[in-house]
Design a protein around this motif. Structure first.
Motif, PDB file in Angstrom:
ATOM      1  N   ASP A  52       0.875  -1.174   0.000  1.00  0.00           N
ATOM      2  CA  ASP A  52       0.000   0.000   0.000  1.00  0.00           C
ATOM      3  C   ASP A  52       0.915   1.228   0.000  1.00  0.00           C
ATOM      4  N   ALA A  53       1.142   1.783  -1.179  1.00  0.00           N
ATOM      5  CA  ALA A  53       2.120   2.854  -1.372  1.00  0.00           C
ATOM      6  C   ALA A  53       1.450   4.212  -1.196  1.00  0.00           C
ATOM      7  N   GLY A  54       1.705   4.830  -0.048  1.00  0.00           N
ATOM      8  CA  GLY A  54       0.996   6.039   0.336  1.00  0.00           C
ATOM      9  C   GLY A  54      -0.213   5.627   1.161  1.00  0.00           C
ATOM     10  N   CYS A  55       0.052   4.860   2.222  1.00  0.00           N
ATOM     11  CA  CYS A  55      -1.025   4.176   2.962  1.00  0.00           C
ATOM     12  C   CYS A  55      -1.871   5.117   3.803  1.00  0.00           C
ATOM     13  N   GLY A  56      -1.370   6.312   4.119  1.00  0.00           N
ATOM     14  CA  GLY A  56      -2.121   7.202   4.995  1.00  0.00           C
ATOM     15  C   GLY A  56      -2.370   6.551   6.344  1.00  0.00           C
ATOM     16  N   THR A  57      -3.592   6.616   6.816  1.00  0.00           N
ATOM     17  CA  THR A  57      -3.928   6.041   8.123  1.00  0.00           C
ATOM     18  C   THR A  57      -4.143   4.528   8.075  1.00  0.00           C
ATOM     19  N   ILE A  72       2.223  -4.613   3.279  1.00  0.00           N
ATOM     20  CA  ILE A  72       3.294  -3.682   3.615  1.00  0.00           C
ATOM     21  C   ILE A  72       2.724  -2.279   3.444  1.00  0.00           C
ATOM     22  N   ALA A  73       2.717  -1.511   4.527  1.00  0.00           N
ATOM     23  CA  ALA A  73       2.199  -0.137   4.482  1.00  0.00           C
ATOM     24  C   ALA A  73       3.377   0.826   4.376  1.00  0.00           C
ATOM     25  N   LEU A  74       3.374   1.642   3.332  1.00  0.00           N
ATOM     26  CA  LEU A  74       4.460   2.596   3.084  1.00  0.00           C
ATOM     27  C   LEU A  74       3.899   3.999   3.016  1.00  0.00           C
ATOM     28  N   ASP A  75       4.573   4.947   3.668  1.00  0.00           N
ATOM     29  CA  ASP A  75       4.163   6.338   3.562  1.00  0.00           C
ATOM     30  C   ASP A  75       5.364   7.244   3.786  1.00  0.00           C
ATOM     31  N   LEU A  76       5.291   8.429   3.184  1.00  0.00           N
ATOM     32  CA  LEU A  76       6.324   9.449   3.340  1.00  0.00           C
ATOM     33  C   LEU A  76       6.185  10.188   4.657  1.00  0.00           C
ATOM     34  N   ALA A  77       4.954  10.256   5.188  1.00  0.00           N
ATOM     35  CA  ALA A  77       4.656  11.029   6.394  1.00  0.00           C
ATOM     36  C   ALA A  77       4.722  10.132   7.629  1.00  0.00           C
ATOM     37  N   ALA A  78       5.650  10.445   8.528  1.00  0.00           N
ATOM     38  CA  ALA A  78       5.814   9.626   9.729  1.00  0.00           C
ATOM     39  C   ALA A  78       4.544   9.597  10.575  1.00  0.00           C
ATOM     40  N   GLY A  79       3.833  10.731  10.640  1.00  0.00           N
ATOM     41  CA  GLY A  79       2.607  10.791  11.424  1.00  0.00           C
ATOM     42  C   GLY A  79       1.536   9.871  10.884  1.00  0.00           C
ATOM     43  N   MET A  80       1.409   9.816   9.562  1.00  0.00           N
ATOM     44  CA  MET A  80       0.444   8.906   8.943  1.00  0.00           C
ATOM     45  C   MET A  80       0.823   7.456   9.194  1.00  0.00           C
ATOM     46  N   LEU A  81       2.106   7.148   9.065  1.00  0.00           N
ATOM     47  CA  LEU A  81       2.546   5.768   9.251  1.00  0.00           C
ATOM     48  C   LEU A  81       2.321   5.312  10.693  1.00  0.00           C
ATOM     49  N   GLU A  82       2.554   6.198  11.649  1.00  0.00           N
ATOM     50  CA  GLU A  82       2.310   5.848  13.044  1.00  0.00           C
ATOM     51  C   GLU A  82       0.822   5.649  13.319  1.00  0.00           C
ATOM     52  N   ASP A  91       1.186  -5.737   8.131  1.00  0.00           N
ATOM     53  CA  ASP A  91       2.162  -6.664   8.696  1.00  0.00           C
ATOM     54  C   ASP A  91       3.535  -6.020   8.817  1.00  0.00           C
ATOM     55  N   GLU A  92       3.761  -4.983   8.000  1.00  0.00           N
ATOM     56  CA  GLU A  92       5.062  -4.310   7.986  1.00  0.00           C
ATOM     57  C   GLU A  92       4.832  -2.839   7.645  1.00  0.00           C
ATOM     58  N   TYR A  93       5.650  -1.962   8.219  1.00  0.00           N
ATOM     59  CA  TYR A  93       5.514  -0.519   8.012  1.00  0.00           C
ATOM     60  C   TYR A  93       6.838   0.043   7.512  1.00  0.00           C
ATOM     61  N   VAL A  94       6.767   0.850   6.450  1.00  0.00           N
ATOM     62  CA  VAL A  94       7.977   1.378   5.834  1.00  0.00           C
ATOM     63  C   VAL A  94       7.826   2.884   5.652  1.00  0.00           C
ATOM     64  N   LEU A  95       8.723   3.659   6.252  1.00  0.00           N
ATOM     65  CA  LEU A  95       8.753   5.110   6.068  1.00  0.00           C
ATOM     66  C   LEU A  95       9.656   5.388   4.876  1.00  0.00           C
ATOM     67  N   ALA A  96       9.057   5.759   3.745  1.00  0.00           N
ATOM     68  CA  ALA A  96       9.842   5.914   2.521  1.00  0.00           C
ATOM     69  C   ALA A  96       9.068   6.704   1.479  1.00  0.00           C
ATOM     70  N   ILE A  98       7.783   7.025  -2.410  1.00  0.00           N
ATOM     71  CA  ILE A  98       7.360   6.141  -3.506  1.00  0.00           C
ATOM     72  C   ILE A  98       8.357   6.171  -4.657  1.00  0.00           C
ATOM     73  N   GLU A  99       9.070   7.279  -4.827  1.00  0.00           N
ATOM     74  CA  GLU A  99      10.066   7.359  -5.895  1.00  0.00           C
ATOM     75  C   GLU A  99      11.327   6.573  -5.577  1.00  0.00           C
ATOM     76  N   HIS A 100      11.467   6.091  -4.335  1.00  0.00           N
ATOM     77  CA  HIS A 100      12.637   5.309  -3.914  1.00  0.00           C
ATOM     78  C   HIS A 100      12.158   4.244  -2.933  1.00  0.00           C
ATOM     79  N   ILE A 101      11.493   3.212  -3.442  1.00  0.00           N
ATOM     80  CA  ILE A 101      10.907   2.179  -2.593  1.00  0.00           C
ATOM     81  C   ILE A 101      11.991   1.193  -2.163  1.00  0.00           C
ATOM     82  N   PRO A 102      12.211   1.033  -0.852  1.00  0.00           N
ATOM     83  CA  PRO A 102      13.295   0.162  -0.379  1.00  0.00           C
ATOM     84  C   PRO A 102      12.903  -1.311  -0.306  1.00  0.00           C
ATOM     85  N   LEU A 103      12.432  -1.830  -1.438  1.00  0.00           N
ATOM     86  CA  LEU A 103      12.066  -3.241  -1.549  1.00  0.00           C
ATOM     87  C   LEU A 103      12.756  -3.837  -2.774  1.00  0.00           C
TER      88      LEU A 103
END
Length: 255
Positions: A52-57, A72-82, A91-96, A98-103
């Motif tokens: 979920d790239a740009g998972c928000g809440t 895998i939940a990915l977002d640029l905003a730390a507040g949204m990811l938390e 199952d997994e959370y990634v602060l990143a 979308i233009e540089h996905i660490p997968l």
């Protein structure tokens, strides 16, 4: 500037959405509508590994997870990811970015991205990264906004001070061009939300974090008088005060 690029301040965008994390779900009806349109383009996701790239809440991360997907939940905003983590969305959370996905290449079955890539610097880079991490036979489903979105608000502001105070989105032709290297399917529709008054409309935009402009945070509403002028010139219809979006939904197929 390339047709599919925008000048954006990623740290400011991340901060804006982080500030909105606690209010987002209250006002995100349009975002949920768009996500439902994307889900309709995925027939079955039980047992799939989903990014979920740009998972928000994590609203749609939870939908996938409850249906039996590994998420895998990915977002640029730390507040949204938390917020997503607090909602036990994935199952997994990634602060990143979308233009540089660490997968690794080909590491997920499906990449889902709902109304996130319009905040990227390079649409082509974002699409290429999402396409890269999907396994052969999988797909990327995404939504974004095109030029002409928020037209009513932009036109009303123009009457107030000669400025639009809205983001400039890529033309649909530029989005098509960015998708051209991939096997794809694109659709463009206009979606219009109606609000009982201009104050509710503006609070809705603020509540989802969309008050950050690509060129910097908006300082348009600096006085009660300016807001009253905006409200007085804003177009009104029988259903209320309209805010229209040029919605792009797309699928990239990984062959």
């Amino acid at each position: 500037m390339q047709p599919s690029t925008l000048s954006v301040n990623k740290s400011a965008i991340a901060a804006s959405f982080s500030r909105a994390a606690n209010s987002y779900d209250i006002v995100a009806a349009f975002q949920r509508l768009c996500g439902e349109k994307l889900l309709a383009r995925v027939s079955n996701y039980e047992g799939l590994k989903v990014l979920d790239a740009g998972c928000g809440t994590g609203f749609f991360s939870r939908r996938f997870r409850h249906a039996g997907a590994q998420v895998i939940a990915l977002d640029l905003a730390a507040g949204m990811l938390e917020k997503s983590r607090g909602n036990d969305s994935a199952d997994e959370y990634v602060l990143a970015d979308i233009e540089h996905i660490p997968l690794p290449d080909g590491s997920v079955d499906l990449c889902f991205s709902n109304l996130a890539i319009q905040w990227c610097s390079s649409l082509h880079a974002a699409l290429a990264e999402m396409h890269r991490v999907v396994k052969p036979g999988g797909k990327v489903v995404f939504s974004s906004l095109a030029q002409g979105s928020l037209a009513e608000l932009a036109q009303a502001w123009q009457q107030v001070d000669g400025k639009t105070h809205t983001n400039q989105f890529l033309a649909f032709e530029a989005i098509k061009l960015a998708c051209a290297p991939f096997s794809h399917d694109l659709q463009l529709t206009q979606e219009t939300e109606f609000y009982p008054d201009v104050m509710t409309l503006m609070k809705s935009l603020k509540g989802i974090g969309a008050t950050h402009l690509h060129q910097g945070r908006d300082s348009g509403l600096t006085s009660r008088g300016r807001f009253e002028r905006l409200a007085s010139v804003y177009p009104q219809q029988e259903a209320g005060f309209p805010l229209s979006y040029q919605l792009v939904t797309g699928v990239l197929y990984r062959e």
